[in-house]
Design an enzyme around this catalytic site. Structure first.
Site, PDB file in Angstrom:
ATOM      1  N   CYS A 197     -11.468  -1.025   2.077  1.00 28.46           N
ATOM      2  CA  CYS A 197     -12.320  -1.619   1.040  1.00 28.46           C
ATOM      3  C   CYS A 197     -13.726  -1.874   1.593  1.00 28.46           C
ATOM      4  CB  CYS A 197     -11.672  -2.872   0.451  1.00 28.46           C
ATOM      5  SG  CYS A 197     -12.439  -3.382  -1.111  1.00 28.46           S
ATOM      6  N   HIS A 230      -6.749  -0.479  -1.568  1.00 27.10           N
ATOM      7  CA  HIS A 230      -6.055  -1.372  -0.640  1.00 27.10           C
ATOM      8  C   HIS A 230      -4.655  -0.829  -0.355  1.00 27.10           C
ATOM      9  CE1 HIS A 230      -8.846  -4.803  -0.437  1.00 27.10           C
ATOM     10  NE2 HIS A 230      -9.226  -4.385  -1.634  1.00 27.10           N
ATOM     11  N   GLU A 288      -2.573  -1.868   1.733  1.00 26.20           N
ATOM     12  CA  GLU A 288      -1.668  -3.000   1.988  1.00 26.20           C
ATOM     13  C   GLU A 288      -1.236  -3.678   0.688  1.00 26.20           C
ATOM     14  OE1 GLU A 288      -4.859  -3.058   2.094  1.00 26.20           O
ATOM     15  OE2 GLU A 288      -5.703  -5.052   1.771  1.00 26.20           O
TER      16      GLU A 288
END
Lengths: 223, 266
Positions: free
Chosen positions: A79, A181, A183
């Site tokens: 990001c 993202h 994650e």
């Protein structure tokens, strides 16, 4: 060991936890000296470009990150951490980025809501090898939260469609980055982080003590 | 491509998910981390935890829930309830929350929105607005159509305190001063299973430049379609239809997709 650079911004815990979930020895690192020992480095980031750039510099981790990149250590920007790899951003023109990838970070097109805060599909750049996206399903849905993105360059390996094609990931050798993202992108994202963990394990002498295949990958990662 | 998010909401009281109708008759619905994992497996796009614990003694309980969720569930989640300061936000974000929801504290001190946005970024600031219908006063309800002559008032403290503030103006202001997203709950519809207040949802979606989550009143899957299409919401939130096991998140998404709403397939 994968160093998740902790320079005092937002939610870094998720990147650390997700990397641990795919079996890597990931740790939040705020001491620049410890970055030199890392086999891989992750630069997360949320918020805005300028404050992140300043915080990274003030923490002393900017030069540690640049040293790691210069040594060829596998490196993943996420990001704003991805955007910081470029020369600069329209968001905060006075703050330079690391400049290790050529190009500028630009605002998303007009006519669509800012930020893009949603799941979107990755469009792979044709004829472009990608270690980052190896084994991802088609379509690969990932989660974006951003109002700016790097311009498309020869490093771009995938895009998403949001008022036009938007850079979603880029790779230059062991230097990888995602505007989305991983994650927070469920099993697809964990598969992508698993690719990074394997890149780290396969790179050079300092292989993590803990095997990256130590835990079963979640179903659907294609890994 | 614009895709609509489907968000199960978990009301958490002292570390347990509860369900109830308009905050009465609360029944235990399960462990929040287990339920979060189940909804993730069903294809939820995000999760919202709302800490409705009355006593601040249990504040740490929610931080533990957030921390355990972040170890197992790798989709975005918002935590609201009792966030009154930058430090409250920091504690939840450091534990692994992606966004914090603020409601009463934002109305009492709007600067808090800006403070959290400055510290952590606007993307993690969700302003929750509880709104109730009232006849329009001068300068309100200037929209056309079915919502004409109607306005909506912001309520705080879990819907107990009227503020006199116009919900549409408040939403616009929140976006201007640092909110990254609006979570809009119709108090008239919450718990009724009659569907979203579409006029309210549409009015705020049309004037508010940041993403809008519609909430309050979902009783069947067509309500989700109405929120996304007629209400123009960017995300639809529901609780009881999922908690009661009437529908899975996957069924909700299949229904939206069949109605022509772009969603991430479950």
């Amino acid at each position: 060991m994968i160093a998740v650079l902790d320079y005092g911004i937002g939610n870094l815990r998720s990147a650390e936890k997700a990397l641990q979930h795919v079996g890597s020895d990931a740790r939040l690192v705020s001491d620049p000296a410890r970055v030199a020992d890392a086999d891989g480095v992750v630069l997360p980031g949320v918020g805005s470009f300028g404050p992140c750039a300043r915080a990274l510099r003030d923490s002393g981790l900017e030069s540690a990150a640049l040293d790691a990149i210069a040594r060829g250590t596998p490196f993943l920007g996420i990001c704003i951490g991805f955007q910081l790899l470029y020369e600069g951003s329209e968001e905060d023109p006075d703050q330079p980025g690391l400049g290790v990838l050529p190009g500028m970070v630009r605002a998303l097109p007009r006519g669509v809501k800012h930020p893009q805060m949603q799941w979107n599909v990755l469009d792979r750049v044709a004829d472009r090898e990608s270690g980052l996206l190896a084994g991802t399903p088609d379509p690969a849905w990932v989660y974006f939260v951003h109002s700016f993105a790097p311009e498309m360059t020869s490093d771009t390996t995938s895009t998403c469609d949001y008022g036009g094609p938007i850079t979603a990931s880029a790779e230059r050798g062991p230097l990888w980055g995602t505007q989305f993202h991983p994650e927070k992108s469920g099993s697809v994202g964990l598969g992508i982080l698993g690719n990074f963990a394997r890149e780290v394990a396969g790179a050079g002498p300092g292989v993590s003590a803990r095997p990256v295949t130590g835990r079963p990958a979640p179903s659907g990662t294609g890994s | 491509m614009r895709t609509v998010r489907v968000i199960p909401c978990l009301d958490v009281d002292a570390g347990r998910v509860v369900k109830g109708i308009q905050f009465v008759d609360l029944v235990d619905a399960g462990d929040p981390v287990e339920m979060a994992a189940r909804y993730n497996a069903q294809g939820a796009d995000e999760l919202v935890f709302l800490d409705i614990t009355a006593s601040s003694d249990h504040r740490q309980t929610m931080v533990d829930v957030v921390s355990r969720t972040a170890e197992q569930v790798f989709i975005p989640f918002t935590v609201g309830g009792g966030v009154r300061s930058v430090e409250d936000a920091r504690r939840l974000l450091r534990a692994g929350a992606d966004k914090v929801g603020i409601n009463t504290a934002a109305v009492e001190r709007p600067e808090l929105i800006t403070e959290i946005a400055t510290e952590f970024g606007a993307q993690c600031v969700v302003v929750a607005i509880d709104a109730r219908r009232r006849p329009a006063a001068d300068g309100e309800g200037e929209g056309e159509g079915e919502g004409e002559g109607v306005a909506w008032e912001v309520f705080t403290h879990g819907g107990r305190t009227s503020t006199g503030i116009d919900a549409v103006h408040w939403a616009e202001r929140c976006a201007t001063i640092g909110a990254g997203e609006i979570l809009l709950t119709s108090m008239d519809r919450d718990g009724t299973r009659d569907g979203f207040d579409i006029d309210l949802t549409r009015r705020i979606s049309d004037c508010c430049p940041v993403p809008l989550i519609a909430s309050g009143g979902v009783g069947e899957l067509d309500h989700l379609v109405a929120g996304a299409v007629e209400g123009a919401a960017d995300a639809v939130l529901a609780a009881s239809i999922f908690h009661l096991g009437e529908f899975t998140v996957g069924e909700a998404k299949d229904h939206l997709a069949a109605a022509g709403v772009a969603v991430r397939p479950a």
